[in-house]
Design an enzyme around this catalytic site. Structure first.
Site, PDB file in Angstrom:
ATOM      1  N   CYS A  14      62.658 -20.712 142.389  1.00 34.28           N
ATOM      2  CA  CYS A  14      63.806 -20.275 141.652  1.00 34.28           C
ATOM      3  C   CYS A  14      65.086 -20.571 142.470  1.00 34.28           C
ATOM      4  O   CYS A  14      65.302 -20.698 143.763  1.00 34.28           O
ATOM      5  CB  CYS A  14      63.753 -19.087 140.955  1.00 34.28           C
ATOM      6  SG  CYS A  14      63.785 -17.515 142.361  1.00 34.28           S
ATOM      7  N   HIS A  41      56.388 -14.763 148.804  1.00 26.49           N
ATOM      8  CA  HIS A  41      55.039 -14.602 148.760  1.00 26.49           C
ATOM      9  C   HIS A  41      54.420 -15.783 148.803  1.00 26.49           C
ATOM     10  O   HIS A  41      53.815 -16.333 147.788  1.00 26.49           O
ATOM     11  CB  HIS A  41      54.626 -13.642 147.776  1.00 26.49           C
ATOM     12  CG  HIS A  41      55.061 -12.357 147.720  1.00 26.49           C
ATOM     13  ND1 HIS A  41      55.760 -11.468 146.738  1.00 26.49           N
ATOM     14  CD2 HIS A  41      54.951 -11.304 149.013  1.00 26.49           C
ATOM     15  CE1 HIS A  41      55.876 -10.251 147.262  1.00 26.49           C
ATOM     16  NE2 HIS A  41      55.717 -10.303 148.425  1.00 26.49           N
ATOM     17  N   HIS A  74      64.730 -10.125 147.345  1.00 27.00           N
ATOM     18  CA  HIS A  74      64.514  -8.787 146.432  1.00 27.00           C
ATOM     19  C   HIS A  74      65.471  -7.992 146.768  1.00 27.00           C
ATOM     20  O   HIS A  74      65.412  -6.899 145.880  1.00 27.00           O
ATOM     21  CB  HIS A  74      62.943  -8.584 146.977  1.00 27.00           C
ATOM     22  CG  HIS A  74      61.816  -9.526 146.981  1.00 27.00           C
ATOM     23  ND1 HIS A  74      61.754 -10.220 147.940  1.00 27.00           N
ATOM     24  CD2 HIS A  74      61.040  -9.637 146.300  1.00 27.00           C
ATOM     25  CE1 HIS A  74      60.752 -11.211 147.811  1.00 27.00           C
ATOM     26  NE2 HIS A  74      60.170 -10.753 146.537  1.00 27.00           N
ATOM     27  N   HIS A 124      56.627  -3.283 143.233  1.00 31.46           N
ATOM     28  CA  HIS A 124      57.411  -4.298 143.541  1.00 31.46           C
ATOM     29  C   HIS A 124      58.529  -4.157 144.459  1.00 31.46           C
ATOM     30  O   HIS A 124      59.365  -3.157 144.271  1.00 31.46           O
ATOM     31  CB  HIS A 124      57.558  -5.211 142.537  1.00 31.46           C
ATOM     32  CG  HIS A 124      57.918  -6.487 142.754  1.00 31.46           C
ATOM     33  ND1 HIS A 124      59.514  -7.026 143.287  1.00 31.46           N
ATOM     34  CD2 HIS A 124      57.083  -7.823 142.562  1.00 31.46           C
ATOM     35  CE1 HIS A 124      59.371  -8.530 143.351  1.00 31.46           C
ATOM     36  NE2 HIS A 124      58.130  -8.883 143.157  1.00 31.46           N
ATOM     37  N   GLU A 126      61.376  -5.648 144.773  1.00 31.33           N
ATOM     38  CA  GLU A 126      62.763  -5.530 144.304  1.00 31.33           C
ATOM     39  C   GLU A 126      62.952  -4.457 143.333  1.00 31.33           C
ATOM     40  O   GLU A 126      64.044  -3.716 143.237  1.00 31.33           O
ATOM     41  CB  GLU A 126      62.605  -7.013 143.087  1.00 31.33           C
ATOM     42  CG  GLU A 126      63.801  -6.951 141.977  1.00 31.33           C
ATOM     43  CD  GLU A 126      63.484  -7.747 140.932  1.00 31.33           C
ATOM     44  OE1 GLU A 126      62.867  -8.764 140.930  1.00 31.33           O
ATOM     45  OE2 GLU A 126      64.030  -7.357 139.667  1.00 31.33           O
ATOM     46  N   CYS A 193      65.854 -12.262 134.496  1.00 28.83           N
ATOM     47  CA  CYS A 193      66.607 -13.523 134.998  1.00 28.83           C
ATOM     48  C   CYS A 193      66.439 -14.865 134.176  1.00 28.83           C
ATOM     49  O   CYS A 193      65.275 -14.936 133.552  1.00 28.83           O
ATOM     50  CB  CYS A 193      66.643 -13.748 136.465  1.00 28.83           C
ATOM     51  SG  CYS A 193      65.297 -14.814 136.973  1.00 28.83           S
ATOM     52  N   SER A 221      51.855 -13.555 145.051  1.00 30.04           N
ATOM     53  CA  SER A 221      53.089 -13.308 144.076  1.00 30.04           C
ATOM     54  C   SER A 221      52.968 -12.980 142.829  1.00 30.04           C
ATOM     55  O   SER A 221      52.027 -13.342 141.812  1.00 30.04           O
ATOM     56  CB  SER A 221      53.531 -14.988 144.090  1.00 30.04           C
ATOM     57  OG  SER A 221      54.240 -15.215 143.000  1.00 30.04           O
ATOM     58  N   ASN A 223      55.080 -12.858 140.263  1.00 27.22           N
ATOM     59  CA  ASN A 223      55.620 -13.372 139.183  1.00 27.22           C
ATOM     60  C   ASN A 223      54.513 -14.858 138.759  1.00 27.22           C
ATOM     61  O   ASN A 223      54.366 -15.256 137.628  1.00 27.22           O
ATOM     62  CB  ASN A 223      56.763 -13.957 139.321  1.00 27.22           C
ATOM     63  CG  ASN A 223      57.038 -15.147 140.282  1.00 27.22           C
ATOM     64  OD1 ASN A 223      56.904 -16.405 140.143  1.00 27.22           O
ATOM     65  ND2 ASN A 223      57.372 -14.933 141.561  1.00 27.22           N
ATOM     66  N   SER A 265      57.997 -18.385 143.939  1.00 28.30           N
ATOM     67  CA  SER A 265      57.963 -18.556 145.327  1.00 28.30           C
ATOM     68  C   SER A 265      57.025 -19.835 145.931  1.00 28.30           C
ATOM     69  O   SER A 265      56.581 -19.988 146.849  1.00 28.30           O
ATOM     70  CB  SER A 265      57.200 -17.315 146.081  1.00 28.30           C
ATOM     71  OG  SER A 265      56.027 -17.104 145.147  1.00 28.30           O
TER      72      SER A 265
END
Ligand code: F3S
Length: 716
Positions: A14, A41, A74, A124, A126, A193, A221, A223, A265
């Protein structure tokens, strides 16, 4: 039937991750640095970053105190943020702008005394970072946990809710509904996002229409894991692979449409490798249970670190150049290895289909990926060039890349050359950092084999360049040449003009046909002048210049128009103790000696003349060699009329009748009476004698004699 492969447009890095990776690589170019926690990650990306000098520490306190720390996308909580900024070392902030916005909202929430409620994964980084900006907070992973939390608070409690940037939208929407139902004082910020939204939406759309979904991304990861779960909701056949090596051979068989997506990632390279393996499998029509591994095995054996191979460019992105190596490997040149020129862009240097020689830096057996370098090829090619330049009068070009205690390091197309401070050409009072990242010329003085180090001199190169420029200009210049030059400096007697590597002197007398008192009256430093070479001294290598145009030489005009004895109209332009200078015509002046101004004696030219006064003068003499002209006003004037004296004349009148040269009109017998005396005494004494003689004579007789004599002759 060959299945169709559809790759999600939003798959892979991203914006936030790409930005963080780029910042880390850029920072590593200045020296070793560390991220606080892994930047992504993804093991292959982390390995590559480590190779480029980007390490990582789990706790910022594990990094050396002076080390540069990079805050990953993050973000960090306030306490850690403040602590690392208070350190001695530099901090580079790569927090994703979407996450930074959440930090601001959390801080505002704390200031206004509200409770921060965040929907996301409790562990996480973040989420841990965001809650670090608001002491009063609660984390709910889903609507069930949220409902439990709400049971324990009052309906009126002021709550601000936001989402982890990568939260699944369906979960978020359920949480919004739950909160609105149970609380009356809520603020809701949808902080999922845009990149995540697009990726998840596309994944769902693909999963619905495909009979197989491939998700590429690291097991660590979060996500990527969410993409797997989303895919599983609509597709029965979901394959999660971290890289091409994990591809389950033969899995394309029997499929009609295969969707491919990847976490934020996952680098493009990993997606491409997986797709390449799938495509190869489909082409060969084999299950490849044995074939693929055997093929990989064979390929790995053919490439080793240090090999130089010719590869074909198959893809170009802003961060890397993808290569076909003629084997089953996926080759790539990361941005930092494309060139020794730090400003070079991949798209400017490479085109798809182009063949390039690359240096194999690292072969990853697990992933089937080969990290290549074009920079090393350039460096190797230039090593010999630098070596051949040792002790030769050869000037090389390089870029200053490092400053250290003793001097600077210059990269000559990747070959490192140490330049001691004393040879850097930088003045003592100026810091060496003033030439950092600048292009410089240098000579190679020596190669130290033990330390494998070249030593160079920027100063020697400057001297060589200057001497060469001097010789070139000297060779091409000749007397009479008209050239342009820039005024470099002024002195009392003239201006030094740079003719392109060599200076010439423009003397003040050569600045104009008119009189110029000081060089500043005519020019200033930086002026560009058209000059003519009037003299070149082979011995001293000095050049004299002039701006005066010989065709406009006023002396020629004067000598053509005037000659000795001509009477000319002149203008008085300045005085000197010995006379007055008068302009005869523009730029031509002559001297009227003080004795040539009037018949009578003058103490100063100003007694008889004024500046700007116009008078007539006779040309007495022209010195063509020295270009000097003598003038006389007196020669144009009538001689003075003798004073007549008679018997009534007083002694003073008689004395006053004496000329400036001491003569006086006297009768014959008086003249004879003093003749003897005149022969033996000085002029002043003569006058005295004359006075005495006159006194001794009868005045009446004298007067008569004078009158008679005056009638007979009017001579002096
Ligand atoms: Fe930023 Fe979204 Fe990526 S928050 S780091 S752009 S997933």
């Amino acid at each position: 039937m060959t299945p169709e492969i559809i790759i999600a447009k939003s798959a892979g890095f991203c914006f936030g991750v790409q930005r963080a990776v780029d910042l880390a690589l850029e920072t590593a170019r200045e020296g070793k640095c560390f991220t606080v926690g892994p930047i992504v990650h993804n093991q292959s990306v982390m390995t590559y970053l480590a190779e480029q000098g980007v390490g990582y520490v789990d706790d910022w306190q594990d990094a050396p105190p002076a080390a540069t720390l990079i805050v990953r996308s993050h973000g960090l909580g306030r306490d850690v943020w403040q602590a690392i900024h208070a350190r001695q070392g530099k901090t580079v902030d790569a927090t994703c702008p979407c996450v930074a916005k959440m930090h601001k909202l959390a801080a505002q929430c704390e200031q206004s005394g509200r409770t921060l409620l965040i929907i996301g994964s409790r562990n996480h980084p973040e989420v841990r970072g965001v809650v670090g900006w608001c002491n009063n907070h609660f984390i709910a992973e889903n609507e069930v946990e949220l409902a439990e939390f709400l049971k324990n608070i009052s309906q009126e409690q002021s709550i601000t809710m936001m989402a982890q940037a990568t939260t699944v939208r369906a979960i978020w929407e359920k949480c919004v509904k739950t909160l609105k139902k149970d609380c009356t004082n809520v603020e809701i910020f949808d902080t999922i996002c845009g990149a995540t939204d697009a990726r998840q939406r596309e994944t769902v759309e693909l999963a619905v229409s495909c009979d197989c979904m491939v998700v590429v991304g690291d097991r660590a990861s979060a996500n990527t894991e969410k993409l797997v779960k989303l895919s599983q909701q609509s597709c029965d056949n979901v394959v999660w692979v971290e890289n091409a090596a994990q591809w389950p051979c033969g899995h394309t068989t029997g499929k009609k449409r295969i969707g491919v997506t990847a976490g934020a990632s996952t680098p493009d390279r990993s997606i491409e490798e997986v797709v390449t393996v799938m495509t190869e499998e489909m082409k060969s029509g084999t299950n490849m249970n044995e074939g693929f591994e055997a093929l990989l095995e064979q390929t790995f054996k053919t490439l080793s670190t240090g090999d130089r191979v010719v590869a074909t460019v198959v893809g170009i992105t802003p961060t890397e150049v993808q290569l076909e190596l003629g084997t089953k490997h996926a080759g790539y040149i990361p941005i930092g290895e494309i060139s020794n020129d730090p400003n070079a862009k991949p798209e400017d240097l490479f085109t798809v289909g182009q063949e390039v020689e690359v240096f194999v830096v690292h072969v990853s057996d697990n992933e089937g990926v080969v990290l290549c370098s074009r920079k090393k090829i350039e460096t190797l090619a230039h090593y010999d060039v630098v070596h051949d330049a040792v002790k030769e009068d050869v000037v090389l070009e390089g870029i200053v890349i490092e400053e250290n205690a003793g001097g600077v390091v210059v990269s000559v197309n990747g070959v490192r050359v140490f330049v001691p401070a004393s040879l850097s050409g930088v003045p003592r009072e100026t810091p060496l950092s003033s030439i950092m990242k600048q292009k410089v010329n240098l000579c190679i003085l020596e190669y130290n084999g033990d330390r494998r180090r070249f030593v160079g001199s920027i100063r020697a190169a400057k001297n060589l360049v200057r001497d060469a420029a001097f010789a070139k200009v000297w060779e091409t210049l000749k007397v009479g040449d008209a050239v342009e030059g820039e005024v470099k400096s002024l002195t009392k007697y003239g201006a030094f003009v740079d003719l392109g590597g060599i200076d010439g002197l423009l003397h003040v007398s050569e600045m104009s046909w008119s009189h110029v008192r000081t060089p500043e009256e005519f020019c200033k430093v930086g002026d560009v002048l058209k000059v003519r070479v009037i003299k070149m001294n082979e011995e001293t290598k000095k050049i004299s210049l002039s701006v005066k145009d010989p065709a406009q030489d006023p002396w020629r005009n004067f000598t053509e128009a005037c000659t000795v004895d001509d009477i000319v109209k002149v203008k008085i332009v300045r005085f000197a103790p010995f006379g007055a200078f008068a302009e005869i015509m523009p730029h031509v002046t002559g001297l009227i000696h003080i004795s040539e101004i009037a018949h009578e004696h003058l103490k100063s030219p100003a007694d008889a003349l004024a500046i700007e006064q116009e008078v007539e003068a006779r040309i007495l003499h022209i010195d063509h060699e020295k270009r000097k002209i003598s003038l006389s006003i007196r020669a144009t004037l009538e001689p003075p009329v003798p004073v007549k004296i008679d018997e009534d004349s007083s002694l003073d009148e008689v004395v006053a009748s004496a000329d400036s040269d001491g003569t006086v009109d006297v009768p014959q017998d008086v003249a004879e009476a003093v003749e003897e005396v005149i022969e033996t005494v000085e002029v002043a004494e003569v006058i005295e004698e004359i006075v005495e003689a006159v006194e001794e004579a009868e005045v009446a007789e004298v007067a008569a004699e004078i009158a008679e004599a005056a009638e007979e002759t009017n001579e002096e």
